[in-house]
Design a protein around this motif. Sequence first.
Motif, PDB file in Angstrom:
ATOM      1  N   GLN A 260      74.835 -12.918  -7.546  1.00 40.54           N
ATOM      2  CA  GLN A 260      76.211 -12.857  -8.067  1.00 40.54           C
ATOM      3  C   GLN A 260      76.644 -14.241  -8.503  1.00 40.54           C
ATOM      4  OE1 GLN A 260      78.088  -9.642  -7.945  1.00 40.54           O
ATOM      5  NE2 GLN A 260      75.905  -9.151  -7.814  1.00 40.54           N
ATOM      6  N   HIS A 261      77.400 -14.292  -9.580  1.00 38.95           N
ATOM      7  CA  HIS A 261      77.940 -15.553 -10.076  1.00 38.95           C
ATOM      8  C   HIS A 261      79.449 -15.429 -10.179  1.00 38.95           C
ATOM      9  CE1 HIS A 261      73.955 -17.123 -11.143  1.00 38.95           C
ATOM     10  NE2 HIS A 261      73.673 -15.855 -11.420  1.00 38.95           N
ATOM     11  N   TRP A 279      86.285 -14.347 -11.607  1.00 35.52           N
ATOM     12  CA  TRP A 279      85.504 -13.127 -11.807  1.00 35.52           C
ATOM     13  C   TRP A 279      84.141 -13.301 -11.158  1.00 35.52           C
ATOM     14  CZ3 TRP A 279      88.410  -9.555 -14.415  1.00 35.52           C
ATOM     15  CH2 TRP A 279      89.456 -10.043 -15.204  1.00 35.52           C
ATOM     16  N   THR A 280      83.622 -12.255 -10.553  1.00 35.16           N
ATOM     17  CA  THR A 280      82.308 -12.321  -9.919  1.00 35.16           C
ATOM     18  C   THR A 280      81.475 -11.132 -10.380  1.00 35.16           C
ATOM     19  OG1 THR A 280      83.355 -13.337  -8.003  1.00 35.16           O
ATOM     20  CG2 THR A 280      81.113 -12.522  -7.698  1.00 35.16           C
ATOM     21  N   GLY A 281      80.205 -11.417 -10.695  1.00 35.99           N
ATOM     22  CA  GLY A 281      79.331 -10.332 -11.131  1.00 35.99           C
ATOM     23  C   GLY A 281      77.983 -10.874 -11.551  1.00 35.99           C
ATOM     24  N   VAL A 282      77.283 -10.103 -12.368  1.00 29.45           N
ATOM     25  CA  VAL A 282      75.954 -10.533 -12.808  1.00 29.45           C
ATOM     26  C   VAL A 282      76.049 -11.076 -14.224  1.00 29.45           C
ATOM     27  CG1 VAL A 282      74.725  -8.917 -11.316  1.00 29.45           C
ATOM     28  CG2 VAL A 282      75.374  -8.203 -13.615  1.00 29.45           C
ATOM     29  N   LEU A 287      70.429  -9.845 -17.330  1.00 32.54           N
ATOM     30  CA  LEU A 287      70.023  -8.452 -17.539  1.00 32.54           C
ATOM     31  C   LEU A 287      69.279  -8.302 -18.867  1.00 32.54           C
ATOM     32  CD1 LEU A 287      73.055  -6.276 -16.386  1.00 32.54           C
ATOM     33  CD2 LEU A 287      71.067  -7.054 -15.102  1.00 32.54           C
ATOM     34  N   LEU A 288      69.817  -8.960 -19.898  1.00 34.33           N
ATOM     35  CA  LEU A 288      69.201  -8.807 -21.222  1.00 34.33           C
ATOM     36  C   LEU A 288      67.828  -9.469 -21.271  1.00 34.33           C
ATOM     37  CD1 LEU A 288      72.392  -9.151 -23.397  1.00 34.33           C
ATOM     38  CD2 LEU A 288      70.873  -7.167 -23.289  1.00 34.33           C
ATOM     39  N   LYS A 289      67.670 -10.587 -20.561  1.00 34.02           N
ATOM     40  CA  LYS A 289      66.347 -11.229 -20.513  1.00 34.02           C
ATOM     41  C   LYS A 289      65.362 -10.355 -19.752  1.00 34.02           C
ATOM     42  CE  LYS A 289      67.115 -15.911 -21.732  1.00 34.02           C
ATOM     43  NZ  LYS A 289      67.723 -17.173 -21.272  1.00 34.02           N
ATOM     44  N   LEU A 327      78.895  -9.432 -16.497  1.00 32.65           N
ATOM     45  CA  LEU A 327      79.316  -8.066 -16.255  1.00 32.65           C
ATOM     46  C   LEU A 327      79.986  -8.156 -14.894  1.00 32.65           C
ATOM     47  CD1 LEU A 327      76.269  -6.005 -17.531  1.00 32.65           C
ATOM     48  CD2 LEU A 327      78.470  -6.403 -18.655  1.00 32.65           C
ATOM     49  N   ALA A 328      81.314  -8.173 -14.918  1.00 33.91           N
ATOM     50  CA  ALA A 328      82.051  -8.489 -13.693  1.00 33.91           C
ATOM     51  C   ALA A 328      82.221  -7.247 -12.840  1.00 33.91           C
ATOM     52  CB  ALA A 328      83.411  -9.078 -14.051  1.00 33.91           C
ATOM     53  N   LEU A 329      82.081  -7.459 -11.531  1.00 34.29           N
ATOM     54  CA  LEU A 329      82.279  -6.384 -10.557  1.00 34.29           C
ATOM     55  C   LEU A 329      83.521  -6.636  -9.711  1.00 34.29           C
ATOM     56  CD1 LEU A 329      78.559  -6.421  -9.323  1.00 34.29           C
ATOM     57  CD2 LEU A 329      79.549  -4.804 -10.930  1.00 34.29           C
ATOM     58  N   ARG A 330      83.921  -7.908  -9.646  1.00 34.09           N
ATOM     59  CA  ARG A 330      85.048  -8.293  -8.791  1.00 34.09           C
ATOM     60  C   ARG A 330      85.996  -9.210  -9.553  1.00 34.09           C
ATOM     61  NH1 ARG A 330      83.041  -7.388  -3.494  1.00 34.09           N
ATOM     62  NH2 ARG A 330      84.695  -8.607  -2.523  1.00 34.09           N
TER      63      ARG A 330
END
Length: 366
Positions: A260-261, A279-282, A287-289, A327-330
């Motif tokens: 998570q970043h 914001w926190t997510g991937v 993902l694209l790489k 792609l934020a989750l939080r």
Amino acid sequence: MILKTISARFTSRLRSEQVTAKLGVWLGISFTVAFATGLFSHFTQHPPDWLLWPSRPVNLYRVTQGLHVIGGIATVPLLLAKLWVVHPKLWQWPPFRSAGHAVERLCVLLLVAGALFQLVTGALNIAYVYPYPFGFLQAHYWTAYIVYGALMIHVINEWAKVRRSLWTRVEGPERRRFLFTVAAACGLTALATAGEAVTPLERLAILAPRNPRVGSQGLPVNRSAAAAGVVAVPDYRLRITGAVHTPMTFGYADLTAMPQHSVRLPLSCVEGWSVECEWTGVRLRDLLKAAGAAPDAFVTVVSLERAGWYRSSEVRPPHWNDPLTLLALRVNGQPLDLDHGFPVRLIAPNRPGVQQTKWIEEVRVA
Ligand SMILES: Nc1nc2c(c(=O)[nH]1)N[C@H]1C(S)=C(S)[C@@H](COP(=O)(O)O)O[C@H]1N2
Ligand SMILES: [Mo]
């Protein structure tokens, strides 16, 4: 008698060539800022294929769109003052003396009508009032060229007067007081709006349609899940599709298990309000790489929303390669509310709110 009243109205001592010219210069500056920031916003949202906007500076869109909207609102008292000062000339009879004069006056007519149209449609749009039968975006965009073109011609026609008045002190204390009052009215209008983008001024933002801290999770919701017809799906899957080596699918738990970043980035709505969040997510890039997308691929993020103008958005290489693009989750430490895009939304630097797509279910690579 009537004529006398009218001519009395028309001979206020506040009116003078200098006053007209000063107000004109201020308006010229304000319309130039509005035109430039408006074009920037338009071409950010509708870029030609060759145009790859940079993803930095992170706050660029926030600043330009804040200037556009707050500056536009602050121009209302200025335009009204200018119209009050010049309106005796507008009713001048006979309306024109020669063909050249007729063209000049037609230009002024376009300028006045167009400027009022821009300020009124802009103000109504940010207040979420759409009483007109045409689309705001197209009308506001095309009218901008008409207004700015007419303004250029007007400036050329009036240049001699502008030059005479530009660096001279205005004669007469009541005229100076009048100009000062107009400037103060513009400043106060700006101050009463700016808080929607300049968070420390939030409590002064009595004219702003949005307070940047009011809404679920302490930030505004532009289109709620209910309005978008989106419900939480129990078997949510994020799919990476299109021109990749390995099409991939992730469940929500897969995404939360990845590294998570956290980034601090603003949501900057085209309507002028903006607010910075954590914001926190991937990283979209990771993902694209992993899926094997080419680094110069154009990507589209598509939401669970079935219809609606903003259900998908394009993410061009400078943006998706940026490590700040998630792609934020939080948001601010909590899992996203459904209204803010649960399970997954896009957040990227230097990008208008309309392109921070919520409820993403597909990342499509072209
Ligand atoms: N799928 C989808 N995403 C969307 C929208 C939308 O209508 N549908 N509206 C956008 C707009 S205009 C803005 S300003 C931001 C606001 O995000 P928020 O509602 O979480 O504040 O979401 C964007 N994401
Ligand atoms: Mo927006």
